[in-house]
Design a protein around this motif. Structure first.
Motif, PDB file in Angstrom:
ATOM      1  N   LEU A 162       0.820  -1.205   0.000  1.00 20.90           N
ATOM      2  CA  LEU A 162       0.000   0.000   0.000  1.00 20.90           C
ATOM      3  C   LEU A 162       0.857   1.259   0.000  1.00 20.90           C
ATOM      4  CD1 LEU A 162      -2.760  -1.063   2.539  1.00 20.90           C
ATOM      5  CD2 LEU A 162      -3.060  -0.681   0.094  1.00 20.90           C
ATOM      6  N   LEU A 163       2.040   1.164   0.588  1.00 28.83           N
ATOM      7  CA  LEU A 163       2.914   2.338   0.662  1.00 28.83           C
ATOM      8  C   LEU A 163       3.586   2.655  -0.668  1.00 28.83           C
ATOM      9  CD1 LEU A 163       4.893   2.150   3.994  1.00 28.83           C
ATOM     10  CD2 LEU A 163       3.434   3.993   3.209  1.00 28.83           C
ATOM     11  N   LEU A 164       3.857   1.639  -1.451  1.00 27.05           N
ATOM     12  CA  LEU A 164       4.662   1.844  -2.653  1.00 27.05           C
ATOM     13  C   LEU A 164       4.085   2.859  -3.626  1.00 27.05           C
ATOM     14  CD1 LEU A 164       5.947  -1.754  -3.301  1.00 27.05           C
ATOM     15  CD2 LEU A 164       7.263   0.214  -2.533  1.00 27.05           C
ATOM     16  N   GLY A 165       2.777   2.990  -3.660  1.00 23.71           N
ATOM     17  CA  GLY A 165       2.183   3.934  -4.595  1.00 23.71           C
ATOM     18  C   GLY A 165       2.073   5.347  -4.060  1.00 23.71           C
ATOM     19  N   SER A 166       2.361   5.553  -2.787  1.00 28.38           N
ATOM     20  CA  SER A 166       2.118   6.862  -2.183  1.00 28.38           C
ATOM     21  C   SER A 166       3.173   7.892  -2.565  1.00 28.38           C
ATOM     22  CB  SER A 166       2.051   6.742  -0.663  1.00 28.38           C
ATOM     23  OG  SER A 166       3.352   6.623  -0.130  1.00 28.38           O
ATOM     24  N   THR A 167       2.731   9.134  -2.646  1.00 27.43           N
ATOM     25  CA  THR A 167       3.639  10.238  -2.970  1.00 27.43           C
ATOM     26  C   THR A 167       4.712  10.376  -1.892  1.00 27.43           C
ATOM     27  OG1 THR A 167       1.892  11.392  -4.154  1.00 27.43           O
ATOM     28  CG2 THR A 167       3.757  12.715  -3.441  1.00 27.43           C
ATOM     29  N   ALA A 168       4.314  10.230  -0.619  1.00 29.12           N
ATOM     30  CA  ALA A 168       5.290  10.366   0.476  1.00 29.12           C
ATOM     31  C   ALA A 168       6.436   9.377   0.309  1.00 29.12           C
ATOM     32  CB  ALA A 168       4.599  10.152   1.821  1.00 29.12           C
ATOM     33  N   ASN A 169       6.108   8.126   0.013  1.00 27.97           N
ATOM     34  CA  ASN A 169       7.130   7.112  -0.169  1.00 27.97           C
ATOM     35  C   ASN A 169       7.973   7.414  -1.405  1.00 27.97           C
ATOM     36  OD1 ASN A 169       8.210   4.538   0.818  1.00 27.97           O
ATOM     37  ND2 ASN A 169       7.549   3.774  -1.167  1.00 27.97           N
ATOM     38  N   ASP A 170       7.323   7.862  -2.457  1.00 31.12           N
ATOM     39  CA  ASP A 170       8.007   8.232  -3.682  1.00 31.12           C
ATOM     40  C   ASP A 170       9.035   9.339  -3.435  1.00 31.12           C
ATOM     41  OD1 ASP A 170       7.499   6.842  -5.971  1.00 31.12           O
ATOM     42  OD2 ASP A 170       6.457   8.502  -6.966  1.00 31.12           O
ATOM     43  N   VAL A 171       8.628  10.363  -2.695  1.00 28.66           N
ATOM     44  CA  VAL A 171       9.486  11.517  -2.431  1.00 28.66           C
ATOM     45  C   VAL A 171      10.711  11.104  -1.609  1.00 28.66           C
ATOM     46  CG1 VAL A 171       9.627  13.723  -1.202  1.00 28.66           C
ATOM     47  CG2 VAL A 171       7.663  13.230  -2.657  1.00 28.66           C
ATOM     48  N   LEU A 172      10.507  10.164  -0.707  1.00 31.45           N
ATOM     49  CA  LEU A 172      11.589   9.704   0.169  1.00 31.45           C
ATOM     50  C   LEU A 172      12.771   9.164  -0.637  1.00 31.45           C
ATOM     51  CD1 LEU A 172      12.481   9.148   3.078  1.00 31.45           C
ATOM     52  CD2 LEU A 172      11.314   6.948   2.912  1.00 31.45           C
ATOM     53  N   HIS A 173      12.480   8.394  -1.682  1.00 23.84           N
ATOM     54  CA  HIS A 173      13.539   7.756  -2.459  1.00 23.84           C
ATOM     55  C   HIS A 173      14.246   8.753  -3.375  1.00 23.84           C
ATOM     56  CE1 HIS A 173      12.631   3.834  -0.942  1.00 23.84           C
ATOM     57  NE2 HIS A 173      11.345   4.142  -1.077  1.00 23.84           N
ATOM     58  N   ASP A 187      16.649  15.713   3.901  1.00 25.11           N
ATOM     59  CA  ASP A 187      15.776  14.990   4.817  1.00 25.11           C
ATOM     60  C   ASP A 187      14.318  15.101   4.370  1.00 25.11           C
ATOM     61  OD1 ASP A 187      18.047  14.560   6.308  1.00 25.11           O
ATOM     62  OD2 ASP A 187      17.466  15.878   7.962  1.00 25.11           O
ATOM     63  N   VAL A 188      13.527  14.090   4.725  1.00 23.34           N
ATOM     64  CA  VAL A 188      12.099  14.084   4.420  1.00 23.34           C
ATOM     65  C   VAL A 188      11.343  13.766   5.698  1.00 23.34           C
ATOM     66  CG1 VAL A 188      10.234  12.994   3.083  1.00 23.34           C
ATOM     67  CG2 VAL A 188      12.495  13.326   2.035  1.00 23.34           C
ATOM     68  N   LEU A 189      10.330  14.566   5.993  1.00 23.32           N
ATOM     69  CA  LEU A 189       9.461  14.318   7.138  1.00 23.32           C
ATOM     70  C   LEU A 189       8.060  14.016   6.613  1.00 23.32           C
ATOM     71  CD1 LEU A 189       8.664  14.398  10.182  1.00 23.32           C
ATOM     72  CD2 LEU A 189       8.286  16.856   9.894  1.00 23.32           C
ATOM     73  N   ALA A 190       7.550  12.832   6.951  1.00 25.57           N
ATOM     74  CA  ALA A 190       6.193  12.462   6.556  1.00 25.57           C
ATOM     75  C   ALA A 190       5.274  12.698   7.752  1.00 25.57           C
ATOM     76  CB  ALA A 190       6.136  10.995   6.124  1.00 25.57           C
ATOM     77  N   VAL A 191       4.338  13.611   7.603  1.00 27.62           N
ATOM     78  CA  VAL A 191       3.380  13.930   8.674  1.00 27.62           C
ATOM     79  C   VAL A 191       2.203  12.985   8.536  1.00 27.62           C
ATOM     80  CG1 VAL A 191       1.851  15.699   9.628  1.00 27.62           C
ATOM     81  CG2 VAL A 191       4.110  16.343   8.749  1.00 27.62           C
ATOM     82  N   ARG A 192       1.931  12.253   9.585  1.00 28.63           N
ATOM     83  CA  ARG A 192       0.849  11.265   9.579  1.00 28.63           C
ATOM     84  C   ARG A 192      -0.501  11.974   9.529  1.00 28.63           C
ATOM     85  NH1 ARG A 192       0.401   5.781  11.536  1.00 28.63           N
ATOM     86  NH2 ARG A 192      -1.636   5.161  10.794  1.00 28.63           N
ATOM     87  N   LEU A 193      -1.302  11.620   8.528  1.00 27.73           N
ATOM     88  CA  LEU A 193      -2.638  12.205   8.384  1.00 27.73           C
ATOM     89  C   LEU A 193      -3.656  11.258   9.002  1.00 27.73           C
ATOM     90  CD1 LEU A 193      -2.351  13.348   4.677  1.00 27.73           C
ATOM     91  CD2 LEU A 193      -2.125  14.777   6.702  1.00 27.73           C
ATOM     92  N   LYS A 194      -4.573  11.815   9.786  1.00 26.69           N
ATOM     93  CA  LYS A 194      -5.609  10.980  10.382  1.00 26.69           C
ATOM     94  C   LYS A 194      -6.686  10.686   9.349  1.00 26.69           C
ATOM     95  CE  LYS A 194      -5.006  12.683  15.086  1.00 26.69           C
ATOM     96  NZ  LYS A 194      -3.672  13.227  14.877  1.00 26.69           N
TER      97      LYS A 194
END
Length: 146
Positions: A120-131, A136-143
């Motif tokens: 499920l993570l592989l398609g996310s923009t956050a995961n994409d940006v990390l690579h 540094d990259v900070l992913a803010v958890r969305l509720k």
């Protein structure tokens, strides 16, 4: 060492408000500059690149609407200087990385839904940006909306 320049990647939905709040607090505490970017993806990408029609007018409308929404977002967040507000066109990861390098940002902040399971993570923009990020990259958890 405190951060000097924070780039916040936003999708212009209500979900980006907590991301912006976190970014603003972090930038204030570090006395860092704060920049924002929204990426408009080419429509052909959404349709798998095989589109038998000219999408240029639709693309322009999409870009104009994004500009209006970004302007509204900036009015809602006076801590963002209009000259630190960017609207880019292209693949999100590439554009966010390019802008981070160009603006000499040392932190990129993105929102993440934190879905479970690697698939499920592989398609996310956050995961994409990390690579391959230039900083540094900070992913803010969305509720999740209930």
């Amino acid at each position: 060492m405190p951060y000097q320049h924070v780039l916040v990647a936003i999708d212009l939905t209500d979900e980006c408000d907590p991301v912006m709040l976190r970014a603003q607090k972090l930038a204030t505490s570090s006395e860092a500059k704060l920049s924002v970017v929204h990426i408009v993806e080419p429509m052909a990408m959404a349709f798998g690149g095989d589109v038998p029609m000219d999408l240029s007018m639709l693309q322009q409308q999409q870009f104009d609407q994004a500009r209006e929404r970004l302007d509204t977002f900036v009015k809602k967040h006076p801590e963002i200087s209009p000259d630190k507000c960017h609207l880019a066109y292209g693949q999100p990861r590439q554009e966010i990385h390019r802008l981070a390098e160009e603006q000499q940002c040392d932190l990129i902040i993105v929102g993440s839904h934190g879905r479970h399971g690697l698939a499920l993570l592989l398609g996310s923009t956050a995961n994409d940006v990390l690579h391959g990020a230039p900083c540094d990259v900070l992913a803010v958890r969305l509720k999740k909306a209930h």
